[in-house]
Scaffold this motif. Structure first.
Motif, PDB file in Angstrom:
ATOM      1  N   UNK A 242       0.718  -1.291  -0.103  1.00 36.47           N
ATOM      2  CA  UNK A 242       0.063   0.321  -0.318  1.00 36.47           C
ATOM      3  C   UNK A 242       0.768   1.264  -0.497  1.00 36.47           C
ATOM      4  N   UNK A 243       0.104   2.671  -0.112  1.00 38.19           N
ATOM      5  CA  UNK A 243       0.774   3.854  -0.731  1.00 38.19           C
ATOM      6  C   UNK A 243       0.213   4.513   1.109  1.00 38.19           C
ATOM      7  N   UNK A 244       0.175   5.568   0.998  1.00 42.40           N
ATOM      8  CA  UNK A 244      -0.276   6.528   2.240  1.00 42.40           C
ATOM      9  C   UNK A 244      -2.024   6.817   1.740  1.00 42.40           C
ATOM     10  N   UNK A 245      -2.669   7.106   0.184  1.00 42.48           N
ATOM     11  CA  UNK A 245      -3.871   6.517   0.152  1.00 42.48           C
ATOM     12  C   UNK A 245      -4.653   5.488   0.457  1.00 42.48           C
ATOM     13  N   UNK A 246      -3.804   4.793   0.855  1.00 39.96           N
ATOM     14  CA  UNK A 246      -4.654   2.920   0.614  1.00 39.96           C
ATOM     15  C   UNK A 246      -4.769   2.943   1.877  1.00 39.96           C
ATOM     16  N   UNK A 247      -3.638   3.051   3.147  1.00 34.61           N
ATOM     17  CA  UNK A 247      -3.048   3.079   4.471  1.00 34.61           C
ATOM     18  C   UNK A 247      -4.875   2.124   4.964  1.00 34.61           C
ATOM     19  N   UNK A 248      -5.780   3.536   4.881  1.00 29.30           N
ATOM     20  CA  UNK A 248      -6.899   3.546   5.826  1.00 29.30           C
ATOM     21  C   UNK A 248      -7.670   2.198   5.510  1.00 29.30           C
ATOM     22  N   UNK A 249      -7.442   1.684   4.351  1.00 26.12           N
ATOM     23  CA  UNK A 249      -8.212   0.684   3.869  1.00 26.12           C
ATOM     24  C   UNK A 249      -7.914  -0.634   4.800  1.00 26.12           C
ATOM     25  N   UNK A 250      -9.101  -1.341   5.158  1.00 23.44           N
ATOM     26  CA  UNK A 250      -8.885  -2.216   6.411  1.00 23.44           C
ATOM     27  C   UNK A 250      -9.645  -3.986   5.566  1.00 23.44           C
ATOM     28  N   UNK A 251     -10.011  -4.203   4.396  1.00 22.58           N
ATOM     29  CA  UNK A 251     -10.167  -5.354   3.764  1.00 22.58           C
ATOM     30  C   UNK A 251      -9.417  -5.796   2.974  1.00 22.58           C
ATOM     31  N   UNK A 252      -9.391  -6.624   2.641  1.00 25.63           N
ATOM     32  CA  UNK A 252      -8.742  -7.491   1.770  1.00 25.63           C
ATOM     33  C   UNK A 252      -8.559  -7.199   0.086  1.00 25.63           C
ATOM     34  N   UNK A 253      -9.729  -6.733  -0.335  1.00 27.85           N
ATOM     35  CA  UNK A 253     -10.888  -6.465  -1.325  1.00 27.85           C
ATOM     36  C   UNK A 253     -10.414  -5.446  -1.572  1.00 27.85           C
ATOM     37  N   UNK A 254     -10.691  -4.317  -1.146  1.00 25.72           N
ATOM     38  CA  UNK A 254     -10.195  -2.330  -0.551  1.00 25.72           C
ATOM     39  C   UNK A 254      -8.864  -2.424  -1.086  1.00 25.72           C
TER      40      UNK A 254
END
Length: 589
Positions: free
Chosen positions: A475-487
């Protein structure tokens, strides 16, 4: 088309080298005329000549037609494939756009034709404006206030200011041009200039022919004229010549010196006729090259198509599958009557064996999507045993799997040629259409949950896992808040796609002369530290591969992917698709 043009240019260069080096200074004018006309025609015709006997004698690549092995949906026509899936697979559903080079060539031909018509119209207008007089079958046109002199077919143009002696000498000279139909030679090269307007060698041919015409006419005219007076006519005139490339002018400044030198030259010795024999080995070499050339055919419009493949005859006792008298075959095919039927039976059964035994989950485990292709080559030796299996594929593990499957083929009845058992090379294309709705490497939907769980179990205790088996994607900074595998996986894939779209040099493919849909396959890893490593690319041109690697290697450092709460190295595969239009170059990936 390009291959044909290059052949024509190469042949004309060789013919002109022979002419300039050995024949141009000889006084065999009529033979030189035949040489220039004949070689100009031969250079255009020879690329179309394919002599089968030469193909049999010369060791070369052989063409064989064998079916692809399609893993996925083998008989689905391109016309019925969903457009989104077709785009992912790199299949072009749209007709190929016209080549920009073809448009330029045709436009140039149209302009050259227009120029030629204007010249001819101008010439006839000149004839219409001035007084005319018939002299037998010749039409003499008196050019008012002029010293010009030239001929075109049976028209002879003579300047009014020429004196009586000059007119008599010039008329005799121009009559020779008319009688020997020199205008036809020059018009022939005018037509070549229209078709091959971009080829400077055609202009060189025409100039040499025009010079030769003057030599011929001078030599004939001198038989009935005084040489000194003839020289005076050439030297004492004001060189005012109408600029038509297809007429025979008497006064042409650039040729005067050459004509005088040729007039003063002694006749060539008969022994020099042997120089014309130089053309024989030259033509033979051209025929060998032309007969052994292979032109690529356009791709068929179905996924399950028959293709041309190449197999080399590299050893004595090794006979290509296309020419072997009795093809290697399975026991079940032995009873078939003809060799063609046995070949077909063998190819079909090899395809069935590969389709049945190939690990169809491997491409998905490697994170590959869409249409993948493997080219396999192997040999069936004199005992009917498969040997020398080699493969080329988008991923080394696919190559290993292809070789493994080929090596499990049963023993064949060996091929025979002239009654003797021989080794037979064989080429087999294998095409993968990875099933399931995929887009930009997004994880598969719920229908594939069992397959993904199986991959996760297999990857549980290893440090390098495929993208589809991850618990959490890099992940990068923009994706760090996502918790699910799919997201997390979707965010990572979208970031990679967007990054490549922005950074890739979209003009490179056009500069390389590529048109239509082009596909690049890129494989790389994101290691335990989040760094991109091991990037590899395969595409239609080495410079595109270099550009793809440049972009992938410039990706920022990621937060590493995780499996069972532990940082792991992630394998990732990215297809990049190009649709290059002549007027509108868009890139898609």
């Amino acid at each position: 088309m390009l291959h044909y043009i290059l052949q024509v240019v190469a042949f004309q260069i060789l013919f002109l080298i022979i002419y300039d080096a050995f024949l141009r200074k000889e006084t065999f004018f009529n033979l030189n005329r035949i040489y220039l006309l004949g070689t100009a025609i031969l250079s255009i015709v020879i690329p179309f000549i394919k002599i089968e006997r030469i193909k049999e004698v010369v060791a070369k690549d052989f063409n064989i037609r064998i079916p692809e092995v399609i893993i996925g949906n083998p008989l689905e026509s391109i016309g019925t494939i969903d457009p989104q899936i077709a785009m992912q697979a790199g299949i072009n559903l749209e007709p190929e756009p016209s080549s920009i080079w073809m448009i330029i060539v045709i436009s140039g031909m149209c302009i050259a034709t227009l120029i030629l018509l204007i010249k001819i119209t101008k010439l006839f207008w000149l004839a219409h404006q001035h007084p005319k007089q018939w002299l037998g079958n010749l039409l003499i046109i008196k050019l008012i206030n002029s010293t010009k002199a030239f001929s075109f077919f049976h028209y002879i143009f003579l300047g009014e200011k020429l004196n009586g002696q000059e007119k008599s000498t010039i008329l005799e000279h121009e009559i020779i041009h008319v009688k020997q139909k020199h205008t036809l030679d020059l018009l022939f090269f005018e037509v070549l200039r229209v078709v091959f307007w971009f080829n400077p060698l055609v202009y060189m041919y025409q100039y040499r022919m025009a010079t030769l015409h003057e030599y011929v006419a001078d030599a004939k005219a001198l038989e009935h004229s005084n040489k000194a007076a003839y020289y005076d006519n050439l030297l004492a005139q004001v060189f005012e010549t109408e600029q038509f490339s297809f007429v025979n002018p008497f006064f042409k400044q650039s040729l005067i010196k050459k004509r005088i030198l040729m007039l003063s030259k002694s006749k060539s010795r008969p022994l020099n006729l042997s120089k014309y024999l130089l053309i024989l080995p030259l033509i033979s070499g051209m025929l060998v090259y032309s007969s052994c050339s292979v032109f690529k055919n356009k791709q068929d419009v179905t996924v399950a198509r028959t293709e041309v493949k190449e197999v080399k005859q590299v050893e004595s006792g090794e006979i290509p599958f296309a020419t072997v008298e009795e093809a290697p075959t399975f026991t079940i095919c032995e009873s078939l009557k003809t060799n063609e039927e046995r070949k077909q039976c063998m190819s079909e059964n090899i395809s069935k064996h590969v389709a049945k035994n190939f690990n169809t989950d491997l491409a998905s485990e490697l994170g590959l999507v869409g249409r993948q292709r493997i080219n396999v080559m192997f040999k069936i030796d004199k005992d009917g045993v498969v040997t020398g299996a080699k493969a080329r594929a988008p991923h080394p593990k696919l190559e290993e799997e292809a070789v493994r499957v080929i090596n499990t083929l049963p023993q064949f009845i060996p091929g025979k040629h002239k009654g003797v058992s021989v080794m037979v090379p064989y080429s087999l294309p294998i095409v993968f259409q990875v099933q399931g709705k995929v887009s930009d490497d997004k994880p598969a939907d719920s229908a594939d949950n069992n397959r993904i769980q199986k991959i996760k179990e297999q990857s549980k205790n290893i440090d390098e896992v495929p993208f589809s088996a991850l618990d959490k994607a890099p992940s990068i900074d923009a994706c760090k808040g996502l918790t699910s595998e799919k997201e997390s996986k979707t965010c990572f894939s979208m970031f990679i796609s967007k990054y490549v779209n922005e950074k890739f040099n979209v003009n490179l493919a056009s500069k390389l002369g590529l048109v239509g849909r082009q596909r690049l396959n890129v494989i790389f890893k994101v290691d335990k530290d989040g760094k991109v490593t091991g990037a590899r690319a395969r595409g239609p041109h080495p410079e595109l591969e270099v550009e793809a690697l440049r972009v992938i290697n410039s990706l920022p450092q990621f937060t590493p992917g995780q499996m069972n709460g532990k940082a792991v190295t992630v394998n990732y595969s990215l297809p990049i698709l190009f649709q290059i239009e002549p007027a509108n170059k868009d890139k898609k990936n």
